[in-house]
Scaffold this active site. Structure first.
Site, PDB file in Angstrom:
ATOM      1  N   HIS A  40      -7.188   0.184  -4.469  1.00 26.62           N
ATOM      2  CA  HIS A  40      -6.544  -0.791  -3.593  1.00 26.62           C
ATOM      3  C   HIS A  40      -5.048  -0.516  -3.443  1.00 26.62           C
ATOM      4  CE1 HIS A  40      -6.382  -5.304  -2.312  1.00 26.62           C
ATOM      5  NE2 HIS A  40      -5.556  -4.558  -1.646  1.00 26.62           N
TER       6      HIS A  40
ATOM      7  N   ASP B 293      13.224   2.638 -18.779  1.00 23.04           N
ATOM      8  CA  ASP B 293      14.158   1.537 -18.508  1.00 23.04           C
ATOM      9  C   ASP B 293      13.468   0.346 -17.845  1.00 23.04           C
ATOM     10  OD1 ASP B 293      16.271   3.172 -19.371  1.00 23.04           O
ATOM     11  OD2 ASP B 293      17.014   3.585 -17.346  1.00 23.04           O
TER      12      ASP B 293
ATOM     13  N   HIS C 120       0.847  -1.197   0.000  1.00 25.45           N
ATOM     14  CA  HIS C 120       0.000   0.000   0.000  1.00 25.45           C
ATOM     15  C   HIS C 120       0.874   1.235   0.000  1.00 25.45           C
ATOM     16  CE1 HIS C 120      -3.352  -2.581   2.041  1.00 25.45           C
ATOM     17  NE2 HIS C 120      -3.390  -2.693   0.732  1.00 25.45           N
TER      18      HIS C 120
ATOM     19  N   TYR D 239      22.100  -3.774 -20.946  1.00 27.45           N
ATOM     20  CA  TYR D 239      22.595  -3.407 -19.636  1.00 27.45           C
ATOM     21  C   TYR D 239      22.423  -4.543 -18.639  1.00 27.45           C
ATOM     22  CZ  TYR D 239      23.196  -1.122 -15.270  1.00 27.45           C
ATOM     23  OH  TYR D 239      23.629  -0.809 -14.020  1.00 27.45           O
TER      24      TYR D 239
END
Lengths: 148, 148, 148, 148
Positions: free
Chosen positions: D71, D31, D8, D125
């Site tokens: 939520h 990215d 949350h 990467y």
């Protein structure tokens, strides 16, 4: 210039996402940055476009920091420690000016006062004449201050 | 007045950047500051203009704190510890009123209630009649409170 | 009701400064508070008006928390630990709904869904049938959750 | 997909409360998420509707994160550690884009640049060719970067 630091610190990156320079509305910004913090171009990692963008943008500014568009801040210094200090100060002013702007317009500082503050902090204060104490007994009638 | 503290704490400095006093819309502000936190003039470090600005602004106020324009807060107290406490409380109320103002207008507190709160907290409560406990068993029907 | 906790936590106090209830727009609010967090009257410390204001306001609500106008939150529980938990959850939802409202209007939750969430969390979940793990291997197709 | 994490966290949950996707306006979002972070349906815990909502929403996206309406966020990964990393990155971008939007509109990133950034970060990467250092001596003319 011996040090470069790059971060994604929240508030500096938020200004970078809008491509908006941070206006010089705090005396501590005048001290450390000598004016607004400028915005550099959008550039993708992988060639030298980020490096050129940083150098070109800082060439027209007293600021040791640049906000690369949609990316985040880069700071420079005579060594890595100075560049780290600039990165920390940058996030602090980015956050404070952000907060100031959320509820209205910060008041501008007269450019002559910006020059005077920058000169004193870089040339006079930087030579070790102050003790860095921010909490003192007795009225601060002739205050000097250092920024952590 | 034996202690003076200066900080660049984020939210107090943001109000200072706009040159805007912090309105007294929280009971804890009435307790500690007795009204709004006032704004002092723009002043450059290096002569006595900051000291005079602080003294002149606080002369017309019950607040132990002043927001120096474009610079940041200064707080005073009978000793350094009291001035530090005022600086910490100031940032807390600066941040809370900032948050309140972001989504609308805080409700004003009646000036007579501000006076009553300030008087009780400074003169009655301050003499050690309360225990400082904020979490108690049983309904807080006759609550006393101290601010950390 | 055996425990009462009072804080000046930033975001709950900001809602209290505006005298504005926190709308129930998060499932975790439905779980814990069963609806909006109500606002109580302005009351000065020193007589029983704070205690009466808390009791009267909570009488019309499932919430264990009330925002006393211009003052801050009070939470109640069967013991001090439950009241502390409610105070922590309150600040979390106060801060999250604040953030949601800063950029627009949160979506309402259907009242029947609020009832179902509250009933499950208070009556079923509260009896120890779940393991409290929020990070699990495999899809959370039948998730249960506890709030720290 | 071996790991699922649910939190949350404040800013991701704030976007979820408005039912608003997070636009891809930061290079670090391109990215890691390859585009905006999508919104899933309102679903009550107790049957498989949350699990189905997550799977259906992520099916149309490169993002490992979904904002379930009212939520909060759920993130997925090849293992629990990858899902936790996505949850941490999500809150960081949720908070930064929130801050950017508070004072105006972030600049969009060209979709072709989003693709190029995502491809490089995930495929090139990710194979260990960089050292992860963000503070280097000398100009960052050919920068590589990893996100903590």
């Amino acid at each position: 210039m011996g040090g470069v630091v790059h971060t994604h610190s929240t508030y500096a990156t938020a200004w970078a996402a809008r491509g908006e320079e941070i206006p010089c509305v705090l005396t501590m910004m005048a001290d450390e940055f000598g004016g607004p913090v400028p915005v550099g171009p959008f550039a993708i990692i992988g060639d030298d476009s980020i490096g050129r963008g940083i150098v070109d943008t800082l060439a027209g500014s007293r600021s040791p920091a640049v906000l690369m568009r949609n990316h985040g801040p880069f700071t420079v210094g005579r060594d890595a420690e100075a560049a780290v200090k600039a990165a920390v100060m940058l996030e602090e002013v980015a956050r404070t000016v952000h907060a100031a702007r959320q509820l209205g317009e910060p008041l501008p500082i007269d450019p002559a006062a910006v020059d005077r503050l920058y000169d004193r902090y870089q040339n006079v204060y930087g030579q070790g004449s102050a003790d860095g104490a921010d909490a003192v007994n007795g009225p601060a009638t002739n205050a000097e201050e250092a920024h952590a």
